[in-house]
Scaffold this active site. Structure first.
Site, PDB file in Angstrom:
ATOM      1  N   PHE A 199       0.740  -1.079   0.025  1.00 21.11           N
ATOM      2  CA  PHE A 199      -0.031  -0.030  -0.014  1.00 21.11           C
ATOM      3  C   PHE A 199       0.944   1.345  -0.010  1.00 21.11           C
ATOM      4  O   PHE A 199       0.255   2.313  -0.459  1.00 21.11           O
ATOM      5  CB  PHE A 199      -0.944   0.008   1.397  1.00 21.11           C
ATOM      6  CG  PHE A 199      -0.177   0.044   2.616  1.00 21.11           C
ATOM      7  CD1 PHE A 199       0.269   1.197   3.094  1.00 21.11           C
ATOM      8  CD2 PHE A 199       0.053  -1.091   3.333  1.00 21.11           C
ATOM      9  CE1 PHE A 199       0.943   1.308   4.113  1.00 21.11           C
ATOM     10  CE2 PHE A 199       0.828  -1.071   4.462  1.00 21.11           C
ATOM     11  CZ  PHE A 199       1.474   0.203   4.752  1.00 21.11           C
ATOM     12  N   GLY A 200       2.225   1.192   0.632  1.00 25.93           N
ATOM     13  CA  GLY A 200       2.897   2.389   0.812  1.00 25.93           C
ATOM     14  C   GLY A 200       3.791   2.240   2.020  1.00 25.93           C
ATOM     15  O   GLY A 200       4.340   1.126   2.374  1.00 25.93           O
ATOM     16  N   VAL A 230       4.109   3.836   6.544  1.00 30.70           N
ATOM     17  CA  VAL A 230       3.718   4.414   7.551  1.00 30.70           C
ATOM     18  C   VAL A 230       4.531   4.943   8.293  1.00 30.70           C
ATOM     19  O   VAL A 230       5.614   4.333   8.741  1.00 30.70           O
ATOM     20  CB  VAL A 230       3.019   3.313   8.493  1.00 30.70           C
ATOM     21  CG1 VAL A 230       2.509   4.006   9.865  1.00 30.70           C
ATOM     22  CG2 VAL A 230       1.807   2.526   7.826  1.00 30.70           C
ATOM     23  N   ASP A 271      -9.981  -8.357   6.247  1.00 21.05           N
ATOM     24  CA  ASP A 271      -8.270  -8.473   6.529  1.00 21.05           C
ATOM     25  C   ASP A 271      -8.159  -8.576   7.898  1.00 21.05           C
ATOM     26  O   ASP A 271      -6.959  -8.250   8.026  1.00 21.05           O
ATOM     27  CB  ASP A 271      -7.829  -7.196   5.838  1.00 21.05           C
ATOM     28  CG  ASP A 271      -6.328  -7.457   5.324  1.00 21.05           C
ATOM     29  OD1 ASP A 271      -6.058  -8.468   5.136  1.00 21.05           O
ATOM     30  OD2 ASP A 271      -5.571  -6.351   5.366  1.00 21.05           O
TER      31      ASP A 271
END
Length: 331
Positions: A15-16, A18, A124
């Site tokens: 997703f990227g 944090v 999830d």
């Protein structure tokens, strides 16, 4: 992010990233999720806005603070939490005890009950997505995080593929109707992982998972297999059925028909006859009270991991289960 300073990056995935940040105005630490895909950003923010109707403290959900776009980066700000259940298990290198699993179970049931109440499926649930709030000051106080894959129950369609392999409900793999019951299956997988210190359903492939389900829990009943759109991916019709019209394909049959390159490693749970035996083998119970508590845990686990979604226990029912309430230990 203009009034925040990045202290360190604390997580990264598909997703990227944090980042742990500090708000320069309030001196409060926050966790800012920086997403690669603007479409994923819009979808997650939409789900988080729906969660605003719920009290995050009461319902054990991460507190959503803000969303914004800076320098073409899509960002979502949350309260800063401690570490995941997976991180703690790896750091301790030991299994969770039943007295540690119990409060985690209750808190996650409250969270899932709240989500079900507003018509959301989480989809999830796994150890990575359950975070300890502050383990030193509040041991085993947890919150559910990451709503990037959550969806309204009204958007769910048969045949959708959701959930990681090791936490995937059988109705998802078989192509049966999907409901909030899939999250209860994943909860069963989470609790089992805490107890066994490993996943009981191998995550290498969907066939591995189905094979272990059949070994530990029994083959899904014929009426489920008859209705599954994907049943024939994993099962063959029995020409001379002794008890069932279906049989699980052998690993050789599955590989030949699906992917000859697929690696199907041996899995220790494939050789344990059922879930009760698995719990018994791993149990450290040494007195009558611990034995009784282990039985209650096993019973809840069996209700969570029922291959028939219609028969699976609901969050509301599970909150009244003796393992959670400790009613079996009152004497």
């Amino acid at each position: 992010m203009d009034n925040s300073s990045i202290l360190e990056f604390i997580g990264e995935g598909g997703f990227g990233k944090v980042a742990k940040c500090v708000n320069m105005n309030t001196n409060e630490n926050t966790a800012i999720k920086i997403l690669k895909d603007v479409n994923n950003y819009a979808k997650e923010v939409k789900m988080l806005e729906k969660l605003r109707t719920l009290d995050p403290e009461k319902n054990n959900l991460v507190r959503f603070m803000d969303s914004f776009i800076v320098d073409d980066k899509s960002c979502i700000a949350f309260e800063c939490l401690d570490r995941s259940l997976l991180d703690l298990m790896v750091q301790r290198e030991e299994r969770y005890t039943l007295n540690e699993i119990r409060p985690i179970t209750r808190q996650l049931l409250v969270a899932l009950d709240a989500l079900k109440g507003i018509g959301l499926l989480y989809t999830d649930l796994k150890l990575d997505n359950v975070m300890l709030v502050n383990h030193q000051d509040e041991p085993f106080r947890v919150k559910l995080i990451d709503f990037g894959l959550a969806m309204p129950a009204s958007d769910v369609r048969e045949g959708m593929i959701v959930q990681p392999y090791a936490y995937r409900a059988p109705e998802v793999s078989l192509g049966l109707p999907i409901s909030a019951a899939i999250d209860m299956w994943s909860l069963g997988c989470v609790l089992a992982c805490l107890f066994f210190c490993q996943n009981i359903f191998n995550g290498e492939s969907s066939y591995d998972v189905m094979n272990t389900i059949c070994c530990l829990l029994g083959q899904p009943q014929d009426h489920l297999l008859d209705g599954g759109k994907n049943t024939q991916r994993y099962f063959k019709r029995n020409r001379c059925p002794p008890n069932s019209r279906w049989r699980l394909k052998t690993p050789v049959e599955y590989k030949k028909e699906n992917d000859n390159q697929l690696r199907l490693p041996e899995w220790e749970f494939d050789y344990i006859r059922n879930l009760a035996d698995a719990v018994d083998i791993f149990s450290n119970a040494i007195d009558e009270v611990e034995v009784e508590d282990t039985r209650a845990f096993l019973n809840l686990l069996q209700m969570l991991l029922n291959p028939d979604a219609e028969m699976r226990i609901t969050p509301e029912e599970a909150l009244e289960h003796s393992f959670v309430t400790m009613s079996h230990l009152e004497d």
